[in-house]
Structures are given as C-alpha cells and as structure tokens.
Design a protein around this motif. Structure first.
Motif, PDB file in Angstrom:
ATOM      1  N   ILE A   1      -4.980  -2.718  -9.166  1.00 21.87           N
ATOM      2  CA  ILE A   1      -5.267  -2.993  -7.756  1.00 21.87           C
ATOM      3  C   ILE A   1      -5.892  -1.749  -7.128  1.00 21.87           C
ATOM      4  O   ILE A   1      -5.350  -0.657  -7.206  1.00 21.87           O
ATOM      5  CB  ILE A   1      -3.979  -3.377  -6.990  1.00 21.87           C
ATOM      6  CG1 ILE A   1      -3.388  -4.659  -7.548  1.00 21.87           C
ATOM      7  CG2 ILE A   1      -4.241  -3.507  -5.502  1.00 21.87           C
ATOM      8  CD1 ILE A   1      -4.270  -5.868  -7.397  1.00 21.87           C
TER       9      ILE A   1
ATOM     10  N   HIS B   1      -0.980  -5.034 -13.415  1.00 23.86           N
ATOM     11  CA  HIS B   1      -1.367  -5.558 -12.098  1.00 23.86           C
ATOM     12  C   HIS B   1      -1.348  -4.457 -11.036  1.00 23.86           C
ATOM     13  O   HIS B   1      -2.292  -4.316 -10.258  1.00 23.86           O
ATOM     14  CB  HIS B   1      -0.438  -6.700 -11.695  1.00 23.86           C
ATOM     15  CG  HIS B   1      -0.677  -7.210 -10.319  1.00 23.86           C
ATOM     16  ND1 HIS B   1      -1.790  -7.948  -9.986  1.00 23.86           N
ATOM     17  CD2 HIS B   1       0.033  -7.080  -9.181  1.00 23.86           C
ATOM     18  CE1 HIS B   1      -1.738  -8.246  -8.702  1.00 23.86           C
ATOM     19  NE2 HIS B   1      -0.642  -7.731  -8.194  1.00 23.86           N
TER      20      HIS B   1
ATOM     21  N   GLN C   1       0.669   3.708  -9.691  1.00 23.31           N
ATOM     22  CA  GLN C   1      -0.695   4.016  -9.253  1.00 23.31           C
ATOM     23  C   GLN C   1      -1.016   5.499  -9.442  1.00 23.31           C
ATOM     24  O   GLN C   1      -2.136   5.857  -9.754  1.00 23.31           O
ATOM     25  CB  GLN C   1      -0.899   3.613  -7.799  1.00 23.31           C
ATOM     26  CG  GLN C   1      -1.024   2.124  -7.632  1.00 23.31           C
ATOM     27  CD  GLN C   1      -1.234   1.705  -6.193  1.00 23.31           C
ATOM     28  OE1 GLN C   1      -1.047   2.498  -5.274  1.00 23.31           O
ATOM     29  NE2 GLN C   1      -1.618   0.462  -6.010  1.00 23.31           N
TER      30      GLN C   1
END
Length: 142
Positions: free
Chosen positions: A32, A28, A138
């Motif tokens: 993003i 998730h 990320q």
C-alpha cells in the motif's frame, strides 16, 4: 498412533494456513502506497426534510449540472453525499451553487476540527497495536 498422526496433520495444516494468511497481510500492508495528488473528495449536505423519489432525482440532476461533481451521488432520506474534484470546486462552492438552483433548507456537513486535522483514519488509533504493526511493516519495506 493414527490419531496422533491426524492431530499432527491438522495442527500443521492450521499453522500453514495461519502463516500463509500472515504473509498475505504483510504483503498487503507493504504494497500500500499513499495516494499522491489525491483530488477526489466526499462531501455531505443535510436537508431539513426527507426526499421523495421525484425530489431525489431532481437534486441528483441539479448536482450533476455543477462543474466538478462526479457521477456518484447518494441520496438517503434527508442527506445527500457526493464526490467532487476539489481542484475544480470545493464543497462550499457546490453547496452555494446548489442553493441558488432551488429553494432548499439545508446545511453543509462540516467535519469537527479535531477530526479534520487527524493524519490517519479516525477509526485507527495511533497507540493501537494495529497501527504500530502496519507502521513497522511499512518501515521495513520502504
């Protein structure tokens, strides 16, 4: 012996579930992407007194007539929250136009300067482990 095997199965099941949930969380966070060209903004107007059902419908109708205001308008007590396209009209223009359509005593809600300049969600602190973890994930996948 049988209790020992049952405990092992329970512990392994719990570890498997925890690993699966962790994998979902990582997926998730990694999937993003920042929204580019975001142009929908949420704004708020505070009125001096609460609305009744008729004035609530009236204020929604008048806001819908203003170019740039989206369909989602929330009227609660003495507060109106609406979504608008900031490429078409900003909150000041919408507020001014609404004030010309009726005799209202209201003021625009303005975000404090220290919150307006924040780059992340005001709820998430930059020194928190949640923020650092999401930045780490990320960084790996980007």
């Amino acid at each position: 012996m049988k209790i020992n095997q049952t405990v092992k199965k329970v512990v392994l099941s719990l570890l498997g579930i925890a690993l699966m949930l962790f994998g979902i969380l990582v997926y998730h966070i990694a999937s993003i992407k920042p929204v580019e060209n975001a142009n929908i903004q949420i704004s708020r107007i505070d009125f001096d007194k609460p609305f009744d059902s008729i004035s609530s419908i009236d204020i929604q109708k008048k806001l819908h007539e203003i170019k740039g205001v989206k369909s989602e308008i929330i009227v609660k007590r003495n507060v109106v929250v609406y979504f608008h396209d900031n490429n078409i009209a900003d909150s000041k223009k919408i507020y001014d136009e609404l004030m010309t359509k009726g005799n209202y005593k209201a003021e625009r809600f303005l975000l404090p300067a220290n919150l307006a300049q924040k780059q992340v969600c005001p709820v998430m602190k930059k020194d928190s482990y949640k923020y650092k973890f999401s930045q780490f994930i990320q960084g790996i996948f980007n």
